[in-house]
Design an enzyme around this catalytic site. Sequence first.
Site, PDB file in Angstrom:
ATOM      1  N   HIS A 308       0.960  -1.161   0.194  1.00 21.13           N
ATOM      2  CA  HIS A 308       0.045   0.047   0.079  1.00 21.13           C
ATOM      3  C   HIS A 308       0.993   1.048  -0.141  1.00 21.13           C
ATOM      4  CE1 HIS A 308      -3.110   2.967   1.092  1.00 21.13           C
ATOM      5  NE2 HIS A 308      -3.927   1.955   0.768  1.00 21.13           N
ATOM      6  N   ASP A 366      -7.901  -5.495   0.197  1.00 23.28           N
ATOM      7  CA  ASP A 366      -8.364  -6.382  -0.966  1.00 23.28           C
ATOM      8  C   ASP A 366      -8.066  -8.056  -0.883  1.00 23.28           C
ATOM      9  OD1 ASP A 366      -9.641  -4.225  -2.432  1.00 23.28           O
ATOM     10  OD2 ASP A 366      -7.632  -3.698  -3.204  1.00 23.28           O
TER      11      ASP A 366
HETATM   12  N1  ACO Z   1       4.325  -7.607  -4.766  1.00 23.14           N
HETATM   13  C1  ACO Z   1       5.619  -7.558  -5.007  1.00 23.14           C
HETATM   14  N2  ACO Z   1       6.490  -6.288  -4.739  1.00 23.14           N
HETATM   15  C2  ACO Z   1       5.703  -5.362  -4.423  1.00 23.14           C
HETATM   16  C3  ACO Z   1       4.260  -5.308  -4.388  1.00 23.14           C
HETATM   17  C4  ACO Z   1       3.746  -6.726  -4.357  1.00 23.14           C
HETATM   18  N3  ACO Z   1       2.183  -6.493  -4.390  1.00 23.14           N
HETATM   19  N4  ACO Z   1       4.122  -3.973  -3.969  1.00 23.14           N
HETATM   20  C5  ACO Z   1       5.214  -3.316  -4.084  1.00 23.14           C
HETATM   21  N5  ACO Z   1       6.070  -4.123  -4.160  1.00 23.14           N
HETATM   22  C6  ACO Z   1       7.597  -3.800  -4.224  1.00 23.14           C
HETATM   23  C7  ACO Z   1       8.214  -3.142  -5.462  1.00 23.14           C
HETATM   24  O1  ACO Z   1       8.413  -3.827  -6.645  1.00 23.14           O
HETATM   25  C8  ACO Z   1       9.166  -2.113  -5.006  1.00 23.14           C
HETATM   26  O2  ACO Z   1      10.302  -2.694  -4.931  1.00 23.14           O
HETATM   27  P1  ACO Z   1      11.600  -1.928  -5.346  1.00 23.14           P
HETATM   28  O3  ACO Z   1      11.671  -0.980  -4.132  1.00 23.14           O
HETATM   29  O4  ACO Z   1      12.577  -2.775  -5.161  1.00 23.14           O
HETATM   30  O5  ACO Z   1      11.592  -1.393  -6.729  1.00 23.14           O
HETATM   31  C9  ACO Z   1       8.816  -1.743  -3.502  1.00 23.14           C
HETATM   32  O6  ACO Z   1       7.838  -2.791  -3.277  1.00 23.14           O
HETATM   33  C10 ACO Z   1       7.975  -0.214  -3.508  1.00 23.14           C
HETATM   34  O7  ACO Z   1       6.736  -0.524  -4.346  1.00 23.14           O
HETATM   35  P2  ACO Z   1       6.044   0.646  -5.079  1.00 23.14           P
HETATM   36  O8  ACO Z   1       5.243   0.094  -6.302  1.00 23.14           O
HETATM   37  O9  ACO Z   1       6.915   1.866  -5.308  1.00 23.14           O
HETATM   38  O10 ACO Z   1       4.975   1.311  -4.282  1.00 23.14           O
HETATM   39  P3  ACO Z   1       3.647   2.073  -4.480  1.00 23.14           P
HETATM   40  O11 ACO Z   1       3.470   2.815  -3.005  1.00 23.14           O
HETATM   41  O12 ACO Z   1       4.063   3.010  -5.691  1.00 23.14           O
HETATM   42  O13 ACO Z   1       2.506   0.838  -4.878  1.00 23.14           O
HETATM   43  C11 ACO Z   1       0.558  -0.374  -4.655  1.00 23.14           C
HETATM   44  C12 ACO Z   1       1.663   0.726  -3.960  1.00 23.14           C
HETATM   45  C13 ACO Z   1       0.217   0.180  -6.078  1.00 23.14           C
HETATM   46  C14 ACO Z   1      -0.468  -0.674  -3.753  1.00 23.14           C
HETATM   47  C15 ACO Z   1       1.741  -1.635  -4.784  1.00 23.14           C
HETATM   48  O14 ACO Z   1       2.119  -2.220  -3.562  1.00 23.14           O
HETATM   49  C16 ACO Z   1       0.821  -2.782  -5.548  1.00 23.14           C
HETATM   50  O15 ACO Z   1       1.169  -2.874  -6.960  1.00 23.14           O
HETATM   51  N6  ACO Z   1       0.271  -3.621  -4.942  1.00 23.14           N
HETATM   52  C17 ACO Z   1      -0.440  -4.897  -5.553  1.00 23.14           C
HETATM   53  C18 ACO Z   1      -1.970  -4.063  -6.123  1.00 23.14           C
HETATM   54  C19 ACO Z   1      -2.868  -3.955  -4.901  1.00 23.14           C
HETATM   55  O16 ACO Z   1      -2.799  -4.843  -3.745  1.00 23.14           O
HETATM   56  N7  ACO Z   1      -3.511  -2.778  -4.810  1.00 23.14           N
HETATM   57  C20 ACO Z   1      -4.611  -2.515  -3.894  1.00 23.14           C
HETATM   58  C21 ACO Z   1      -4.092  -1.278  -3.005  1.00 23.14           C
HETATM   59  S1  ACO Z   1      -5.219  -0.897  -1.965  1.00 23.14           S
HETATM   60  C22 ACO Z   1      -6.446  -0.292  -2.528  1.00 23.14           C
HETATM   61  O17 ACO Z   1      -6.611   0.395  -3.603  1.00 23.14           O
HETATM   62  C23 ACO Z   1      -7.962  -0.354  -1.945  1.00 23.14           C
END
Ligand code: ACO
Length: 431
Positions: A308, A366
């Site tokens: 998140h 979720d």
């Molecule tokens: N699985 C594996 N790795 C992940 C995940 C994941 N679900 N989420 C983040 N990471 C990693 C990224 O690859 C990144 O790694 P790095 O630093 O080595 O490059 C690090 O964790 C940070 O992630 P970001 O994408 O930069 O974080 P951001 O805040 O932009 O993204 C998000 C947040 C979009 C929710 C992301 O965690 C994601 O895509 N999760 C899966 C989708 C999801 O469950 N979305 C629901 C959100 S809650 C809602 O809307 C109700």
Amino acid sequence: MSDTSKNATLRIGDSSYELPIHSPTAGPDVIDIRKLYGQAGVFTYDPGFTSTAACDSTITFIDGDKGELLHRGYPIDQLAAKSHYLEVCYLLLYGELPSAAKLEEFETTITHHTMIHEQMHNFFRGFRRDAHPMATMVGVVGAMAAFYHDSTDINDPRQREVASHRLIAKVPTIAAMAYKYSIGQPFVYPRNDLDYAANFLHMCFAVPAEEYVVDPILARAMDRIFTLHADHEQNASTSTVRLASSSGANPFACIAAGIACLWGPAHGGANQACLEMLKEIGSPENIPEYIARAKDKDDPFRLMGFGHRVYKNFDPRATVMKQSADEVLDLLGVENNPVLATAKELEKAALADPYFSEKKLFPNVDFYSGIILEAMGFPTAMFTPIFALSRTVGWISQWKEQLADPQMKIGRPRQLYRGETTRDYVDIENR
Ligand code: ACO
């Protein structure tokens, strides 16, 4: 905007600029850069708004490190346990918990706005049966502006209020109709003797051929899902609503924009994507393979329902949702549900893996909501529409707050331009 007593000093070359710092009631201080371009001729750069506050708000507060979510100061776990969705709607819209009389009046108003204009039924019939219900919802909610002209004047507070009530009341009807249309069943009209959540279940699952009795425990679980999704501060869809509204667009167009944004798998579409992922994993022995893929930088796969932007400890909504999943499956007599078993093992395996703990990736709301919704009988395509109908009140509360804010301006971000500078047009025969 709060009074400032502190300043930040920004040095660029030999010049320095004083920037006021605003202290919020909770959360980090905010440096006010509104005059920066005028004074220093520079922009700030923050794609994804990771460090940018775009508005003043008094509605919702999240402390991502503590895993805290407050609506008007009240913790979400207390609201989920003691309140119910329409009371939370009132709280978000008006700022305080209602008295018994105010709540009754509000519930009556919402209940008496749940039918949609009969002519709107024709819109549904224009869509393909296999259309995603989110596509249908974006279209039909936007089209409300073509029917409810007497609540599109955003400068009239009464019209704003009527539009708010209409949206909270009618979006569930529209979501249920989108579902009924997709499965080829007749639309079911709302019933005023049912509460908000029970009415939604009835509109989704009743058929004219036989009586459908809503199970009060399922209605309560549905209501809790609505409550847990009611608002979430300045997330992508809420910011979309605010940006759309900043141009003076009508409320129905703004909420349609929010629904469109919510659809994406990184946002509201994650509950559908998460359940699909759990089914693809299939059983606990395949978990290591998927964990390895999620960690592999060359593989675009991510663990859906994990991570998140703001919560870096736990998502308080996920805790309530996990309990609800157990209760609902128990009630429905779903024993040894393979998806729930996979979800629990996946959660355990990911939390024990340093990749996820170091990056502060925890299950979000979720992760468990899809399991509950599927057990209730909803197909995966309905998960995001249910999120959209729950979030409508949050979008409207933020929209209403923005319109009342004297500092409101049209939203117009700037850019870091890296394209070509001026060059002369080349005639086609010379390219
Ligand atoms: N699985 C594996 N790795 C992940 C995940 C994941 N679900 N989420 C983040 N990471 C990693 C990224 O690859 C990144 O790694 P790095 O630093 O080595 O490059 C690090 O964790 C940070 O992630 P970001 O994408 O930069 O974080 P951001 O805040 O932009 O993204 C998000 C947040 C979009 C929710 C992301 O965690 C994601 O895509 N999760 C899966 C989708 C999801 O469950 N979305 C629901 C959100 S809650 C809602 O809307 C109700």
